[in-house]
Design a protein around this motif. Structure first.
Motif, short mmCIF file in Angstrom:
data_model
loop_
_atom_site.label_atom_id
_atom_site.label_comp_id
_atom_site.label_asym_id
_atom_site.label_seq_id
_atom_site.Cartn_x
_atom_site.Cartn_y
_atom_site.Cartn_z
N GLY A 84 0.83 -1.20 0.00
CA GLY A 84 0.00 0.00 0.00
C GLY A 84 0.86 1.25 0.00
O GLY A 84 2.09 1.16 0.02
N PRO A 85 0.21 2.44 -0.04
CA PRO A 85 0.97 3.68 0.01
C PRO A 85 1.69 3.83 1.35
O PRO A 85 1.25 3.29 2.36
N LEU A 86 2.81 4.58 1.34
CA LEU A 86 3.53 4.84 2.59
C LEU A 86 2.65 5.67 3.52
O LEU A 86 1.82 6.46 3.07
N ASP A 87 2.85 5.49 4.81
CA ASP A 87 2.17 6.27 5.84
C ASP A 87 2.87 7.63 5.90
O ASP A 87 3.93 7.77 6.49
N THR A 88 2.25 8.64 5.27
CA THR A 88 2.94 9.94 5.17
C THR A 88 3.03 10.62 6.53
O THR A 88 3.95 11.39 6.79
N ALA A 89 2.07 10.35 7.41
CA ALA A 89 2.16 10.93 8.77
C ALA A 89 3.40 10.38 9.46
O ALA A 89 4.12 11.11 10.16
N HIS A 90 3.68 9.09 9.25
CA HIS A 90 4.86 8.52 9.88
C HIS A 90 6.15 9.04 9.23
O HIS A 90 7.14 9.29 9.91
N LEU A 91 6.08 9.21 7.93
CA LEU A 91 7.23 9.79 7.22
C LEU A 91 7.51 11.21 7.74
O LEU A 91 8.68 11.58 7.93
N ASP A 92 6.46 11.97 8.01
CA ASP A 92 6.64 13.30 8.59
C ASP A 92 7.30 13.21 9.97
O ASP A 92 8.16 14.03 10.31
N ARG A 93 6.88 12.22 10.75
CA ARG A 93 7.50 12.06 12.08
C ARG A 93 8.99 11.72 11.95
O ARG A 93 9.82 12.21 12.70
N LEU A 94 9.31 10.86 10.97
CA LEU A 94 10.72 10.52 10.75
C LEU A 94 11.50 11.76 10.32
O LEU A 94 12.61 12.01 10.80
N GLY A 104 24.14 11.58 10.85
CA GLY A 104 25.02 11.37 9.71
C GLY A 104 24.50 10.29 8.78
O GLY A 104 24.81 10.28 7.59
N LEU A 105 23.75 9.33 9.34
CA LEU A 105 23.17 8.25 8.54
C LEU A 105 21.70 8.07 8.91
O LEU A 105 21.33 8.24 10.07
N VAL A 106 20.90 7.72 7.89
CA VAL A 106 19.49 7.38 8.11
C VAL A 106 19.23 6.07 7.37
O VAL A 106 19.60 5.94 6.20
N SER A 107 18.61 5.11 8.05
CA SER A 107 18.39 3.82 7.40
C SER A 107 17.00 3.25 7.71
O SER A 107 16.36 3.64 8.68
N GLU A 108 16.57 2.33 6.84
CA GLU A 108 15.31 1.59 7.02
C GLU A 108 15.53 0.19 6.45
O GLU A 108 16.65 -0.15 6.10
N GLN A 144 13.33 9.52 0.28
CA GLN A 144 14.53 10.35 0.05
C GLN A 144 14.12 11.77 -0.36
O GLN A 144 14.79 12.73 0.01
N GLU A 145 13.01 11.89 -1.09
CA GLU A 145 12.54 13.21 -1.47
C GLU A 145 12.07 13.98 -0.25
O GLU A 145 12.38 15.16 -0.08
N ARG A 146 11.34 13.29 0.62
CA ARG A 146 10.80 13.96 1.80
C ARG A 146 11.92 14.36 2.76
O ARG A 146 11.90 15.44 3.33
N LEU A 147 12.91 13.47 2.94
CA LEU A 147 14.00 13.75 3.88
C LEU A 147 15.09 14.60 3.24
O LEU A 147 15.97 15.10 3.93
N LYS A 148 15.02 14.74 1.92
CA LYS A 148 16.03 15.49 1.16
C LYS A 148 17.43 14.95 1.43
O LYS A 148 18.40 15.70 1.60
N ARG A 149 17.53 13.61 1.48
CA ARG A 149 18.84 13.01 1.69
C ARG A 149 18.78 11.54 1.29
O ARG A 149 17.71 10.95 1.12
N GLN A 150 19.96 10.94 1.16
CA GLN A 150 20.04 9.52 0.87
C GLN A 150 19.71 8.71 2.12
O GLN A 150 20.07 9.11 3.24
N ILE A 151 19.02 7.59 1.94
CA ILE A 151 18.86 6.65 3.05
C ILE A 151 19.55 5.35 2.68
O ILE A 151 19.86 5.10 1.51
N LEU A 152 19.82 4.54 3.71
CA LEU A 152 20.37 3.20 3.49
C LEU A 152 19.24 2.19 3.70
O LEU A 152 18.42 2.35 4.60
N ILE A 153 19.22 1.14 2.88
CA ILE A 153 18.23 0.07 3.04
C ILE A 153 18.95 -1.20 3.48
O ILE A 153 19.95 -1.60 2.88
N GLU A 154 18.39 -1.82 4.54
CA GLU A 154 19.04 -2.99 5.15
C GLU A 154 18.42 -4.30 4.68
O GLU A 154 17.21 -4.43 4.58
N ASN A 155 19.29 -5.29 4.44
CA ASN A 155 18.84 -6.66 4.17
C ASN A 155 18.35 -7.28 5.48
O ASN A 155 19.06 -7.25 6.48
#
Lengths: 302, 258
Positions: A84-94, A104-108, A144-155
């Motif tokens: 489904g679509p991302l939870d934009t309220a949660h993205l705002d909280r992040l 220095g780093l942001v990951s999900e 990445q658009e919302r945070l205006k930065r690169q994120i890392l994605i974890e296996n």
């Protein structure tokens, strides 16, 4: 609010980006030990969701620690692998946590955790195929658009596989990184766990991992169970020391990446501070060995 | 191959229902149903949320014991799974759940102790604000004060009870042995976190009605009346001073003279 003012974006200006050293997951049980002894450590990592309260001691402690250490923010609730679509309220909280603490780093994670209005508090698996790749890539773009930065994605660690999987995790992550410009968080314990659980070759996975995208490594301990056919089923419990085969895999990864920010994750049955710090010192030793090897290689190459 | 959108509803349904079948997209991959594999997910969800409940309700945990708490929290978690990824706000309905949970009927104070623990946690994570010193009351004439309204601290919580919940709470949020507690006493609680520490106070007679009125935006005069209506022995000076020393007031708004 004085010391809790978040409008000053240069508040942590004296503390640089996350270095290629060892860090640990920050636990409330260790707040006072850390602030009291100021251990020599590369960085701390926090679960973003634990700092989404309006105020209170968690923010006070994290602000004080952030003033002295580089920080990595690790999200565990965005459900990037959800259909489904991302939870934009949660993205705002992040975004608010990232804006406040300037990590220095942001990951999900390559996982989902919410569906139909329920949050399952776990990193749930998804089939790896073209359709899910498209969805995950869209979600990573959006974050990445919302945070205006690169994120890392974890296996992630996984316990089941899907009939509808057509891509290997390595193929999936490599394409994801190329398409979205995201980086990757290589969890070496998760490689060991998932390969054991699904009959894969952990060393070969480390060797094939798209190392040029790796911005951070995670190390953790796991529990041992058995599956329905009596074969070992490893569980990513984060409740004990890292085992030797995982350290060896870590060394193998470092041979390819060179020194990389490395996090010790210990989230359950949290030990006392010296024990946790000891694990970080072990990782630091591996990192130094990796740096020395590189130097020797360069020297030999003249 | 089924579209991926079909998988997650089946997966989600199987997570909280132990009887629900393992999703076909997974089962098709294995010769035998991978129950133990799928149960890792079922188990992690319930165990991690029960653990979160144990962290949120340490006094309830101590009062009922490990086995009773975990069994009860497990039922709560399955009936009321979290709606948000922010678990700091998870578990709010546990007091109401306990209130209507027949096996807990022998401990009539349990639900109110849970309400107090929830108010404590809400105060812990509430927005920060600077408390006002009682000296701020000085230099105002009585008429202006009578018509004043107060801004109360964002962390403020009130729990009214027919049981000695403040005493039970205080005795069970630490490890020391609990002495005799007179269970016939009724105690209302004020919870507030003016700085770093959460403060829990036993309110004097009428205090609950008094503060509740202030919180609703009624004037000090009206709130004092509410206190007096609730308890004939209501002592305005003592209640007002208690409210300020707890750090529960952040602003006094006096009506501007016409």
């Amino acid at each position: 609010m004085g010391s809790l003012d978040t409008s000053d974006r240069s508040a942590f200006g004296d503390v640089g980006p996350v270095p290629a050293r060892a860090g640990v997951g920050l636990k409330p049980a260790h707040y006072d030990a850390i602030l009291g002894s100021r251990p020599d450590l590369g960085f701390f990592e926090v679960h973003a969701e634990n700092y989404m309260g309006a105020g209170g001691p968690p923010h006070r402690y994290l602000t004080a620690i952030r003033e002295c250490y580089p920080l990595s923010v690790h999200g565990v609730g965005l459900s990037i692998g959800g259909t489904g679509p991302l939870d934009t309220a949660h993205l705002d909280r992040l975004a608010a946590v990232v804006d406040r603490y300037q990590p220095g780093l942001v990951s999900e994670h390559l996982a989902w955790s919410s569906h139909g209005g329920v949050f399952f508090n776990d990193l749930l698996p998804l089939p790896l195929n073209q359709a899910t790749l498209d969805t995950v890539a869209e979600h990573v773009d959006q974050v990445q658009e919302r945070l205006k930065r690169q994120i890392l994605i974890e296996n992630p660690s996984t316990y089941v596989e899907f009939a509808s999987t057509t891509l290997s995790e390595v193929e999936f992550l490599e394409t994801l990184a190329r398409r979205t410009g995201c980086g990757l968080l290589l969890d070496v314990n998760n490689v060991h766990v998932s390969c054991t659980n699904h009959g894969g070759d952990a060393a070969a996975t480390i060797d094939a991992f798209p190392i040029e995208h790796v911005g951070e490594i995670h190390l953790a301990g796991h529990a041992i169970d058995t599956d329905d056919d009596g074969r070992p089923l490893l569980i990513d419990a984060h409740d004990r020391r890292i085992i030797d085969p995982v350290w060896v895999l870590y060394g193998r990864a470092l041979d390819r990446t060179g020194p990389v920010p490395t996090l010790i994750e210990w989230d359950n049955d949290v030990p006392d501070w010296p024990t946790l710090h000891g694990e970080a010192l072990l990782a630091e030793a591996w990192l130094r060995r990796s740096a020395d090897n590189r130097e020797a290689l360069h020297a030999a190459a003249g | 191959m089924p579209p991926p959108a079909d998988l997650q509803p089946a997966f989600a349904a199987a997570l909280l229902g132990a009887e629900a079948p393992i999703p076909e997209a997974i089962a098709a991959r294995y010769a035998n149903p991978p129950l133990r594999r799928f149960n890792v997910y079922r188990n992690t969800i319930v165990v991690s949320l029960v653990e979160a409940m144990a962290d949120a309700y340490p006094a309830v945990f101590r009062l009922v014991g490990d086995a009773f708490f975990r069994a009860t929290a497990r039922l709560f978690v399955i009936e009321h799974p979290p709606a948000s990824p922010v678990l700091l706000g998870y578990g709010a309905g546990f007091a109401d759940f306990l209130q209507n949970f027949p096996p807990a009927a022998g401990l009539p104070y349990l639900a109110d102790v849970a309400r107090l623990e929830w108010a404590w946690l809400a105060a812990y994570h509430a927005a920060d604000a600077e408390p006002l010193d009682i000296a701020a009351l000085g230099g105002r004439d009585d008429a202006a004060l009578d018509g004043a309204t107060f801004d109360l601290h964002p962390s403020l919580g009130l729990v009214a009870s027919a049981h000695p919940i403040v005493t039970i709470f205080a005795a069970n949020r630490r490890d020391e042995p609990v002495g005799a507690i007179d269970l016939s006493v009724a105690e209302d609680a004020l919870v507030v976190r003016p700085e770093a520490e959460v403060v829990v106070r036993h309110l004097p007679a009428g205090g609950h009605a008094f503060i509740e009125a202030l919180r609703e935006g009624r004037t000090l005069g009206e709130a004092a009346e509410a206190g007096l209506t609730a308890a004939s022995g209501f002592d305005l000076a003592a209640n007002l001073s208690g409210l300020f020393t707890a750090g529960a007031v952040t602003a006094i708004n006096t009506p501007s003279p016409e």
